[in-house]
Motif scaffolding. Structure first.
Motif, short mmCIF file in Angstrom:
data_model
loop_
_atom_site.label_atom_id
_atom_site.label_comp_id
_atom_site.label_asym_id
_atom_site.label_seq_id
_atom_site.Cartn_x
_atom_site.Cartn_y
_atom_site.Cartn_z
N TYR A 138 -56.09 -79.40 -27.18
CA TYR A 138 -56.09 -80.01 -28.52
C TYR A 138 -55.20 -79.20 -29.46
O TYR A 138 -54.72 -79.71 -30.46
N PHE A 139 -54.99 -77.93 -29.11
CA PHE A 139 -54.23 -77.04 -30.00
C PHE A 139 -52.76 -76.92 -29.59
O PHE A 139 -52.08 -75.96 -29.96
N GLY A 140 -52.30 -77.90 -28.83
CA GLY A 140 -50.88 -77.96 -28.49
C GLY A 140 -50.56 -77.30 -27.17
O GLY A 140 -51.34 -76.50 -26.63
N ASN A 141 -49.38 -77.66 -26.64
CA ASN A 141 -48.95 -77.10 -25.35
C ASN A 141 -48.68 -75.61 -25.49
O ASN A 141 -48.27 -75.13 -26.54
N VAL A 142 -48.90 -74.92 -24.38
CA VAL A 142 -48.41 -73.54 -24.30
C VAL A 142 -47.03 -73.61 -23.65
O VAL A 142 -46.84 -74.34 -22.68
N SER A 143 -46.08 -72.87 -24.20
CA SER A 143 -44.77 -72.79 -23.56
C SER A 143 -44.73 -71.60 -22.63
O SER A 143 -45.17 -70.51 -23.00
N SER A 144 -44.20 -71.83 -21.45
CA SER A 144 -43.95 -70.68 -20.58
C SER A 144 -42.86 -69.82 -21.24
O SER A 144 -41.94 -70.35 -21.84
N PRO A 145 -42.93 -68.51 -21.13
CA PRO A 145 -41.82 -67.68 -21.60
C PRO A 145 -40.58 -67.85 -20.71
O PRO A 145 -39.49 -67.46 -21.09
N TRP A 146 -40.80 -68.41 -19.52
CA TRP A 146 -39.69 -68.58 -18.57
C TRP A 146 -38.93 -69.86 -18.88
O TRP A 146 -39.51 -70.86 -19.26
N ARG A 147 -37.63 -69.80 -18.65
CA ARG A 147 -36.82 -71.01 -18.70
C ARG A 147 -35.88 -71.01 -17.52
O ARG A 147 -35.54 -69.96 -16.99
N LYS A 148 -35.49 -72.23 -17.13
CA LYS A 148 -34.47 -72.28 -16.08
C LYS A 148 -33.22 -71.60 -16.60
O LYS A 148 -32.89 -71.73 -17.79
N THR A 411 -48.28 -72.85 -4.75
CA THR A 411 -48.02 -74.18 -5.30
C THR A 411 -46.91 -74.84 -4.48
O THR A 411 -46.13 -74.16 -3.82
N PRO A 412 -46.82 -76.16 -4.53
CA PRO A 412 -45.75 -76.84 -3.80
C PRO A 412 -44.39 -76.76 -4.50
O PRO A 412 -43.37 -77.02 -3.88
N THR A 413 -44.40 -76.43 -5.80
CA THR A 413 -43.13 -76.34 -6.53
C THR A 413 -43.23 -75.16 -7.50
O THR A 413 -44.32 -74.64 -7.75
N ALA A 414 -42.07 -74.80 -8.04
CA ALA A 414 -42.08 -73.85 -9.16
C ALA A 414 -42.43 -74.63 -10.43
O ALA A 414 -42.69 -75.83 -10.38
N SER A 415 -42.44 -73.92 -11.55
CA SER A 415 -42.78 -74.57 -12.82
C SER A 415 -41.86 -75.76 -13.11
O SER A 415 -40.76 -75.85 -12.57
N PHE A 416 -42.37 -76.65 -13.96
CA PHE A 416 -41.61 -77.86 -14.30
C PHE A 416 -41.56 -77.96 -15.82
O PHE A 416 -42.38 -77.35 -16.52
N PRO A 417 -40.62 -78.73 -16.34
CA PRO A 417 -40.53 -78.84 -17.80
C PRO A 417 -41.77 -79.50 -18.39
O PRO A 417 -42.33 -80.44 -17.79
N GLY A 456 -33.98 -69.34 -11.26
CA GLY A 456 -34.55 -68.20 -11.97
C GLY A 456 -36.02 -68.35 -12.32
O GLY A 456 -36.53 -67.60 -13.16
N LEU A 457 -36.70 -69.30 -11.69
CA LEU A 457 -38.14 -69.46 -11.97
C LEU A 457 -38.96 -68.74 -10.91
O LEU A 457 -38.62 -68.77 -9.72
N PRO A 458 -40.07 -68.12 -11.33
CA PRO A 458 -40.88 -67.33 -10.39
C PRO A 458 -41.57 -68.19 -9.35
O PRO A 458 -41.88 -69.35 -9.59
N LEU A 459 -41.85 -67.55 -8.23
CA LEU A 459 -42.64 -68.19 -7.16
C LEU A 459 -43.76 -67.24 -6.77
O LEU A 459 -43.62 -66.02 -6.87
N GLY A 460 -44.86 -67.84 -6.30
CA GLY A 460 -45.98 -66.99 -5.88
C GLY A 460 -46.40 -67.30 -4.46
O GLY A 460 -46.20 -68.41 -3.96
N LEU A 461 -46.95 -66.30 -3.81
CA LEU A 461 -47.58 -66.52 -2.50
C LEU A 461 -49.08 -66.32 -2.65
O LEU A 461 -49.55 -65.47 -3.41
N GLN A 462 -49.79 -67.13 -1.87
CA GLN A 462 -51.26 -67.09 -1.98
C GLN A 462 -51.87 -66.40 -0.77
O GLN A 462 -51.45 -66.64 0.37
#
Lengths: 494, 499
Positions: A138-148, A411-417, A456-462
């Protein structure tokens, strides 16, 4: 000097404060300033600089008295706004709880304050922790500090612990609490290039945490390193008689037992996680992860978790079912929003209050949950989903005959816009496809950053472990962390 | 089968009754929270964060409530389920803060059991009858809405919210209002013996949902039932059944059909009215409460529950008749209420001890005293009596003097009166107030001689066959002795003298 302090993690701050390299107050002031300067991220719903300063002063005072400072002594953290904090507004990022100020402190946050931590503020999240992109607040989207690389499009920090992930990766908080119901710690950790662990169900008390799906909800830390996660989880966890599902077990000293030598350990690679729609970069990182673990001494074995493909649909029955009931208490009668149209009765008040107080995603899940529990549908949906849940747990139980931990993508993908998936809930739900099985089985699981995409977007392993074996998960995570050498940071634009 | 019948225009109808009794569990705190449960507190003073369903609050089962439910199940010789589970019953109402009631639908803690209602010819129960009990489950009570506090708003009192209830579900085994009444009374008695519910129906500690259907005599199919909610006295339970059975018969005979529905009883008008029909029934969306683990009871816990059970009503009554030699009537009266048998047994032990006799030797005397003499004196005195003076020691002392022939029955009452008013010691009262009877044969003989001497004509008549005059001589003797002669001695001596 001050700006350097925000680059530090939990252990470095704690050891620096106890060693006298700097004061807890200096740390708190540095992070308070960083938080104040990062409004563009919208990571916090409210900031609590005074809380951070008071906790810091108490730690500095204890140090002056020669007393022990606690395992989190002098570390200011971000608190996901799903944890009730005494005297500080707690909203679950919803309108219906806007202005709600608890008269009580959640067990997990109490434990952290007792360990010497302070609070920088309450972190934004997906509303009632329902979402995978932090676009339902309700308080708006959070922006990732990361950008493509080379673009200005605002990216999703993941969800639901999006504010937690964004604040840590932007280094406006050295660590943050998260909660994970079906990936809400691990997916945002992966998107933001940080570590996050969901412990075994029952390790962290749920008392005072706004409930989403009670049988799945687990709190955990989000931080820069595996070691920081081990320290902070140790402070958060513990048996709580106020939570009937709390584990009555001692909390091991995970920090002390960290060991990246995996000789004699077998790491399972579940073949069913090789799914269509998974990015090549993700698959490549998975291969890389195997190589690193082999390098650390582990044996890599192929395993099968045959019911994996049913896990996500089962999750999207069980979690909404529980949520539809858990959220019934937000009715306008006792606290939070009340919308009472002129001349209306009780039923009208419920309808108006809940219509105005809940966002679309919350309403969607309450409706799904209500539907699957309804007479005539219960057996077809809820009962079946519970059977699948048991089978998913059984898959893991059988896998442990062959391996000690499991490696998979987070995750199946990195971050998305931001905005790119918000009209497509089903695709959004697929974000959790690798995370959900461990949630259904109640197993400890963590995400560790392993690299960045070509953009340039991060990836994680689980890493997923046996019940109660957070140590095994942390150790395997440490082995990856040491070899990945992940040093990428988002370029400051905020 | 009772002979209770509704005489309809088309023939005779019988009624089938099942009861769901909600009994508030006796415990200091609520089923899932630490809040107090005392009745009658100021509104909203006994409400924990859990009861008010604040965000993030969690239920934790109260062991004492579980123990009481298990003990109750054992008292009706029911199956105790070592594995049970709590389910959520979801619905919205302002007295239900969570938006769901935590109950047990799928796996109740207590399974099938039974109780026996006693034969009562006057009530049309020709012989003892076993009434089956389907199950007992534990659940949370709701709060209370108050509509009389404000002209346009309703207020909510959450004191009762979360208090533990046992829902005791009978089988449809009752066939008359009298049987249903007897069932509720017997159940209440058992609960009170066990101590798992105070049975206080006026305060709502026990209330019944009354399921009633009718069918033609001889039919084997059950008719459609209605459920009348929250009936809070035995009398009302019986009235609901009578009224509802008549209403259903009239409805069917007029060509209508009974609809399965929930009804409310209005005691002022002695009628039920429809609350909601099956079509409007809530879909409660029951599902296992994910905040609570299944309840798994260990054998040690069950053994301790069983060991803690007191002697139960049926066993006690049998012992009173068989071992103590009491009449069935006295045994029933004495065992009906916990307070009654407790007073009786205390006095019995004290009296037997004082007399150095076995309890069976004094039981009848103590029973008569406890059931009629003592309550009679107490009632007659009203406010003048101080109940604190009604000690077992004082009463036993009176009964001892009476058994020894030192005082008469009348004197016993008089002494007890003084005891109740003043708390003085009975032996001292007997001495000081001259409330002792004369058993000295010499003294009595002297009086008798005088009586006979001054009534020679009556003596003649007696000797010539007018036996009835014996009473006259007794009366004259007693009168001359100001009522203090030991009647047995007087009788014996008179018989000897008159030949």
């Amino acid at each position: 000097m001050m700006s350097d302090l925000t680059q530090l993690g939990v252990k470095a701050i704690r050891d620096g404060v106890s060693g006298g390299d700097f004061t807890a107050r200096e740390v708190a002031e540095a992070f308070n300033a960083a938080v104040a300067g990062a409004a563009a991220l919208n990571a916090f719903i409210v900031t609590t600089p005074d809380h951070a300063l008071a906790a810091a002063d108490a730690v500095d005072e204890r140090r002056a008295q020669g007393e022990a400072l606690g395992v989190m002594g002098g570390v200011p953290i971000g608190m996901k706004d799903l944890f009730c904090t005494k005297g500080v507004q707690t909203t679950a990022a919803s309108h219906i709880l806007e202005g709600f100020i608890p008269q009580y402190e959640s067990t997990v946050s109490s434990n952290l304050w007792a360990a010497g931590a302070g609070m920088l503020g309450k972190l934004n999240l997906d509303q009632f922790a329902m979402g995978s992109s932090n676009e339902t607040s309700y308080f708006g989207n959070v922006s990732s500090p990361w950008r493509k690389d080379g673009t200005n499009a605002a990216m999703s920090p993941g969800g639901s612990s999006g504010g937690s992930a964004a604040s840590v990766s932007a280094r406006i908080a050295p660590a943050a609490t998260g909660t994970d119901t079906g990936g809400s710690i691990r997916q945002p950790a992966a998107f933001a290039g940080i570590c996050g662990i969901k412990p075994t169900y029952g390790r962290c008390s749920r008392w005072g945490v706004v409930a989403f799906a009670s049988s799945l909800d687990q709190a955990g830390p989000m931080a820069h390193s595996v070691e920081d996660c081990a320290i902070m989880l140790g402070a958060m966890a513990g048996f709580d008689p106020k939570d009937a599902t709390s584990l009555k077990m001692d909390v091991p000293d995970w920090e002390a037992a960290l060991d990246a030598d995996l000789k004699g350990k077998r790491i399972g690679i579940p073949r069913e996680y090789r799914m269509e729609g998974t990015d090549q970069a993700i698959l490549d990182s998975w291969e890389q992860g195997k190589a690193w673990l082999r390098d650390a001494g582990a044996e890599i074995v192929d395993i099968s978790l045959p019911h994996t493909k049913y896990a996500l649909p089962a999750y999207y029955i069980i979690a909404p079912a529980e949520a539809s009931s858990n959220l019934a208490r937000y009715d306008g009668v006792r606290y939070g929003l009340r919308d009472l149209p002129e001349g209306s009765g009780l039923q009208d008040m419920y309808a108006a209050t809940r219509a105005a107080g809940f966002g679309d995603e919350v309403k969607r899940r309450v409706l799904i949950g209500t539907y699957v529990l309804s007479a005539g549908f219960y057996d077809a949906y809820y009962t079946q989903a519970q059977k699948i849940r048991a089978l998913v747990a059984q898959d893991f139980a059988q896998a442990w005959a062959q391996c000690d931990a499991i490696l998979a993508p987070t995750t199946p993908t990195a971050s998305f816009p931001l905005g790119s998936l918000s009209d497509d809930p089903l695709t959004m739900y697929l974000n959790d496809v690798f995370a959900v099985p461990a949630s259904l089985a109640g197993l400890p699981a963590m995400s560790v950053p392993c690299g960045v995409t070509s953009e340039g977007l991060p990836l994680g392993l689980q890493l997923v472990g046996k019940a109660f074996d957070e140590q095994g998960v942390l150790n395997a995570g440490l082995a990856i962390e040491e070899r990945a050498g992940f040093t990428a940071k988002p370029e400051k634009w905020w | 089968m009772s002979n209770y019948r509704i005489q309809g225009a088309t023939g005779e109808w019988e009624v089938v009754i099942g009861l769901e009794v909600h009994a508030q569990v006796t415990s200091n705190s609520k089923l899932f929270s630490g809040a107090d449960t005392t009745f009658g507190a100021e509104p909203n003073t006994q409400v924990s964060l859990v009861d008010a369903a604040m965000p993030g609050m969690l239920p934790v089962p109260n062991r004492e409530c579980i123990r009481q439910a298990v003990r109750t199940g054992m008292a009706i010789e029911a199956q105790i389920n070592k594995y049970s589970r709590f389910d959520r019953k979801n619905y919205f109402y302002a007295d239900l803060p969570q938006g769901y009631q935590i109950s047990q639908l799928y796996h109740p803690i207590v399974g099938e059991g039974s109780l026996t209602i006693d034969a009562d010819d006057k009530a049309g129960i020709p012989e003892d009858k076993v009434i089956g009990i389907e199950r007992i489950h534990v659940e949370q009570d709701a709060g209370k809405l108050m509509h009389d506090q404000h002209p346009t708003m309703s207020y909510v009192d959450l004191n009762r919210c979360g208090v533990a209830l046992m829902e005791i579900v009978s089988k449809p085994d009752m066939t008359s209002p009298a049987e249903a009444g007897a069932y509720v009374r017997k159940l209440r008695s058992i609960l009170r013996y066990v101590g798992s519910c105070d049975g206080n129906m006026e305060q709502g500690s026990m209330r019944a949902d009354v399921n009633v259907s009718v069918r033609k005599v001889g039919d084997t199919e059950l008719g459609t039932r209605t459920e009348t909610k929250n009936v809070n006295s035995v009398r009302f339970v019986m009235a609901v059944i009578e009224g509802e059975a008549r209403r259903q018969v009239a409805l069917i005979e007029d060509g209508g059909t009974v609809v399965q529905e929930t009804r409310l009883y209005d005691p002022d008008r002695n009628e039920t009215r429809s609350m909601r029909s099956k079509e409007d029934a809530h879909d409660y969306r029951y599902f296992p409460d994910p905040d609570l683990l299944p309840l798994e009871l260990e054998q040690d816990f069950l053994d301790a529950c069983r060991a803690s059970l007191p002697e139960l009503p049926d066993a006690k009554r049998a012992r009173y008749t068989d071992a103590l030699g009491l009449t069935p009537y006295n045994a029933r009266e004495l065992t009906a209420e916990v307070e009654t048998f407790a007073r009786f047994e205390t006095l019995l032990a004290a009296t037997a001890g004082l007399l150095g006799k076995g309890e069976e030797a004094v039981a009848t005397q103590v029973a008569n005293w406890s059931l009629s003499v003592a309550p009679g004196v107490m009632n007659a005195l009203g406010d003048e009596a101080n109940p604190a003076h009604a000690t077992a020691a004082a009463q036993a002392a009176i009964l001892k003097m009476q058994a020894a022939g030192e005082i008469s029955g009348g004197q016993a009452k008089e002494i007890y009166e003084i005891v109740l008013k003043t708390g003085r010691e009975p032996g001292e009262i007997a001495e000081t107030e001259g409330l002792k009877q004369q058993s000295d044969t010499g003294a009595i003989e002297a009086v008798i001689d005088e009586v006979l001497a001054s009534n020679t004509d009556k003596v003649e008549q007696y000797k010539s066959g007018k036996d009835k005059l014996f009473g006259f001589f007794v009366g004259q003797t007693m009168k001359a002795m100001q009522g203090k002669g030991n009647p047995a001695v007087v009788n014996q001596l008179l018989k000897d003298k008159l030949g």
